[in-house]
Design a protein around this motif. Structure first.
Motif, PDB file in Angstrom:
ATOM      1  N   ASN A  45       0.847  -1.253   0.073  1.00 54.96           N
ATOM      2  CA  ASN A  45       0.230  -0.129   0.126  1.00 54.96           C
ATOM      3  C   ASN A  45       0.811   1.363   0.030  1.00 54.96           C
ATOM      4  N   VAL A  46       0.459   2.238  -0.804  1.00 57.08           N
ATOM      5  CA  VAL A  46       1.138   3.552  -1.019  1.00 57.08           C
ATOM      6  C   VAL A  46       0.183   4.626  -0.678  1.00 57.08           C
ATOM      7  N   ASP A  47       0.331   5.273   0.589  1.00 60.74           N
ATOM      8  CA  ASP A  47      -0.297   6.539   0.903  1.00 60.74           C
ATOM      9  C   ASP A  47      -1.643   5.967   1.175  1.00 60.74           C
ATOM     10  N   GLY A  48      -1.924   4.812   1.748  1.00 61.52           N
ATOM     11  CA  GLY A  48      -3.107   4.278   2.082  1.00 61.52           C
ATOM     12  C   GLY A  48      -3.900   3.474   1.028  1.00 61.52           C
ATOM     13  N   GLU A  49      -3.475   3.702  -0.345  1.00 56.14           N
ATOM     14  CA  GLU A  49      -4.165   3.290  -1.411  1.00 56.14           C
ATOM     15  C   GLU A  49      -3.364   2.048  -1.685  1.00 56.14           C
ATOM     16  N   HIS A  50      -4.193   0.699  -2.224  1.00 61.83           N
ATOM     17  CA  HIS A  50      -3.671  -0.532  -2.482  1.00 61.83           C
ATOM     18  C   HIS A  50      -2.755  -0.236  -3.840  1.00 61.83           C
ATOM     19  N   TYR A  51      -1.549  -0.632  -4.002  1.00 57.44           N
ATOM     20  CA  TYR A  51      -0.496  -0.642  -4.948  1.00 57.44           C
ATOM     21  C   TYR A  51      -0.412  -1.594  -5.663  1.00 57.44           C
ATOM     22  N   LYS A  52      -0.328  -2.828  -5.033  1.00 58.63           N
ATOM     23  CA  LYS A  52       0.190  -4.048  -5.688  1.00 58.63           C
ATOM     24  C   LYS A  52       0.191  -5.273  -4.866  1.00 58.63           C
ATOM     25  N   SER A  53      -0.143  -6.505  -5.314  1.00 60.54           N
ATOM     26  CA  SER A  53      -0.355  -7.737  -4.711  1.00 60.54           C
ATOM     27  C   SER A  53       0.731  -8.482  -5.188  1.00 60.54           C
ATOM     28  N   VAL A  54       1.655  -9.044  -4.428  1.00 58.18           N
ATOM     29  CA  VAL A  54       2.900  -9.976  -5.123  1.00 58.18           C
ATOM     30  C   VAL A  54       2.626 -11.191  -4.369  1.00 58.18           C
ATOM     31  N   PRO A  55       2.491 -12.378  -5.150  1.00 62.40           N
ATOM     32  CA  PRO A  55       2.664 -13.710  -4.403  1.00 62.40           C
ATOM     33  C   PRO A  55       3.991 -13.984  -4.121  1.00 62.40           C
ATOM     34  N   LEU A  56       4.162 -14.712  -2.972  1.00 61.27           N
ATOM     35  CA  LEU A  56       5.753 -15.056  -2.625  1.00 61.27           C
ATOM     36  C   LEU A  56       6.322 -16.168  -2.994  1.00 61.27           C
ATOM     37  N   ASP A  57       5.502 -16.998  -3.728  1.00 58.42           N
ATOM     38  CA  ASP A  57       5.898 -18.013  -4.367  1.00 58.42           C
ATOM     39  C   ASP A  57       6.378 -17.899  -5.911  1.00 58.42           C
ATOM     40  N   SER A  58       6.349 -16.699  -6.271  1.00 61.12           N
ATOM     41  CA  SER A  58       6.789 -16.448  -7.788  1.00 61.12           C
ATOM     42  C   SER A  58       8.458 -16.211  -7.550  1.00 61.12           C
ATOM     43  N   ALA A  59       8.947 -16.000  -8.796  1.00 58.59           N
ATOM     44  CA  ALA A  59      10.395 -16.006  -9.133  1.00 58.59           C
ATOM     45  C   ALA A  59      10.864 -14.494  -8.506  1.00 58.59           C
ATOM     46  N   GLU A  60      12.053 -14.586  -8.232  1.00 59.66           N
ATOM     47  CA  GLU A  60      12.737 -13.464  -7.670  1.00 59.66           C
ATOM     48  C   GLU A  60      12.599 -12.253  -8.633  1.00 59.66           C
ATOM     49  N   GLN A  61      12.178 -11.084  -7.788  1.00 60.58           N
ATOM     50  CA  GLN A  61      11.980  -9.847  -8.685  1.00 60.58           C
ATOM     51  C   GLN A  61      12.190  -8.742  -7.823  1.00 60.58           C
ATOM     52  N   SER A  62      12.214  -7.383  -8.239  1.00 66.18           N
ATOM     53  CA  SER A  62      12.368  -6.068  -7.522  1.00 66.18           C
ATOM     54  C   SER A  62      11.002  -5.342  -7.993  1.00 66.18           C
ATOM     55  N   ILE A  63      10.720  -4.599  -7.023  1.00 65.47           N
ATOM     56  CA  ILE A  63       9.628  -3.894  -7.177  1.00 65.47           C
ATOM     57  C   ILE A  63       9.943  -2.354  -6.970  1.00 65.47           C
ATOM     58  N   ASP A  64       9.961  -1.384  -8.038  1.00 62.48           N
ATOM     59  CA  ASP A  64      10.323  -0.080  -7.977  1.00 62.48           C
ATOM     60  C   ASP A  64       9.215   0.817  -7.616  1.00 62.48           C
ATOM     61  N   ILE A  65       9.215   1.446  -6.549  1.00 64.70           N
ATOM     62  CA  ILE A  65       8.360   2.334  -6.100  1.00 64.70           C
ATOM     63  C   ILE A  65       8.765   3.899  -5.904  1.00 64.70           C
ATOM     64  N   ARG A  66       8.114   4.483  -7.146  1.00 65.07           N
ATOM     65  CA  ARG A  66       8.611   6.152  -7.193  1.00 65.07           C
ATOM     66  C   ARG A  66       7.155   6.814  -6.887  1.00 65.07           C
ATOM     67  N   LYS A  75      12.635  -6.143  -2.645  1.00 64.37           N
ATOM     68  CA  LYS A  75      13.009  -7.285  -3.407  1.00 64.37           C
ATOM     69  C   LYS A  75      12.244  -8.423  -2.969  1.00 64.37           C
ATOM     70  N   VAL A  76      11.552  -9.440  -3.933  1.00 68.73           N
ATOM     71  CA  VAL A  76      10.971 -10.592  -3.617  1.00 68.73           C
ATOM     72  C   VAL A  76      11.775 -11.952  -3.813  1.00 68.73           C
ATOM     73  N   PHE A  77      12.043 -12.613  -2.983  1.00 67.13           N
ATOM     74  CA  PHE A  77      12.986 -13.964  -3.102  1.00 67.13           C
ATOM     75  C   PHE A  77      12.808 -14.731  -1.785  1.00 67.13           C
ATOM     76  N   ASP A  78      12.994 -15.933  -2.043  1.00 67.80           N
ATOM     77  CA  ASP A  78      12.914 -17.083  -0.848  1.00 67.80           C
ATOM     78  C   ASP A  78      11.905 -17.005  -0.221  1.00 67.80           C
ATOM     79  N   HIS A  79      10.714 -16.678  -0.895  1.00 68.94           N
ATOM     80  CA  HIS A  79       9.139 -16.847  -0.325  1.00 68.94           C
ATOM     81  C   HIS A  79       9.010 -15.531   0.534  1.00 68.94           C
ATOM     82  N   GLY A  80       9.710 -14.744   0.363  1.00 72.25           N
ATOM     83  CA  GLY A  80       9.363 -13.410   1.400  1.00 72.25           C
ATOM     84  C   GLY A  80       9.790 -12.197   0.593  1.00 72.25           C
TER      85      GLY A  80
END
Length: 136
Positions: A45-66, A75-80
Motif C-alpha cells: 500500500n502507498v499512501d493508504g491506497e492499494h498499490y500491488k499484490s505480489v505472490p511470494l511463491d513467484s520468481a525473484e523480482q524487484s519492485i520499484d516504487i516512485r 525485493k521478493v526472494f526465498d518466499h518473502g
C-alpha cells in the motif's frame, strides 16, 4: 524514598513470570505453524491506497516504487520480501529486514509505504501429524 515490601516484590516477580511465560507460549505456537508459500501474498500500500499484490511463491523480482513522497525498492526472494532501498533519512524500513510470515510488516513512514504478508487461503499446514477431527 519509596520502600518496597515483601508483597510488592512478590507481585512484581509473579507479573514478570506470567508475562514471560505468555510471550514464550505465543512464540512457540507461532513457530510451529508453517504455511504453503503459494498461499502467501505481500500486499503493498502507498499512501493508504492499494498499490500491488505480489505472490511470494513467484520468481525473484524487484519492485520499484516512485511516488511524490520518495523512492523505494522491494525485493521478493526465498518466499518473502525485503526493503532493499529507501531514500528516507533514517532508513528504518530497510532495518526491518526480511519478512515471510503472515501479519509481518514493513513500514516506511516518510514515503508512506506499508507492506504486509497476508495468508490468502487454506488452513496452515500442521507441524506434526495430529488429530484431523473431533466427533462427539
Amino acid at each position: 524514598m519509596l520502600k518496597l515490601r515483601r508483597g510488592d516484590v512478590l507481585l512484581i516477580v509473579i507479573l514478570l513470570v506470567l508475562g514471560s511465560a505468555w510471550l514464550l507460549f505465543r512464540q512457540a505456537m507461532e513457530s510451529q505453524q508453517s504455511y504453503d508459500p503459494g498461499t502467501l501474498v505481500a500486499e503493498i500500500n502507498v499512501d493508504g491506497e492499494h498499490y500491488k499484490s505480489v505472490p511470494l511463491d513467484s520468481a525473484e523480482q524487484s519492485i520499484d516504487i516512485r511516488t511524490e513522497y520518495g523512492h523505494n525498492i522491494l525485493k521478493v526472494f526465498d518466499h518473502g520480501i525485503q526493503m532493499i532501498y529507501a531514500d528516507c533519512p533514517k532508513k528504518i524500513s530497510m532495518q526491518m529486514g526480511f519478512i515471510s510470515r503472515p501479519n509481518e510488516t514493513i513500514i516506511c513512514v516518510p514515503n508512506r509505504i506499508y507492506v504486509e504478508i497476508v495468508h490468502t487461503g487454506g488452513a496452515p499446514a500442521p507441524a506434526e501429524d495430529g488429530i484431523d477431527a473431533y466427533v462427539r
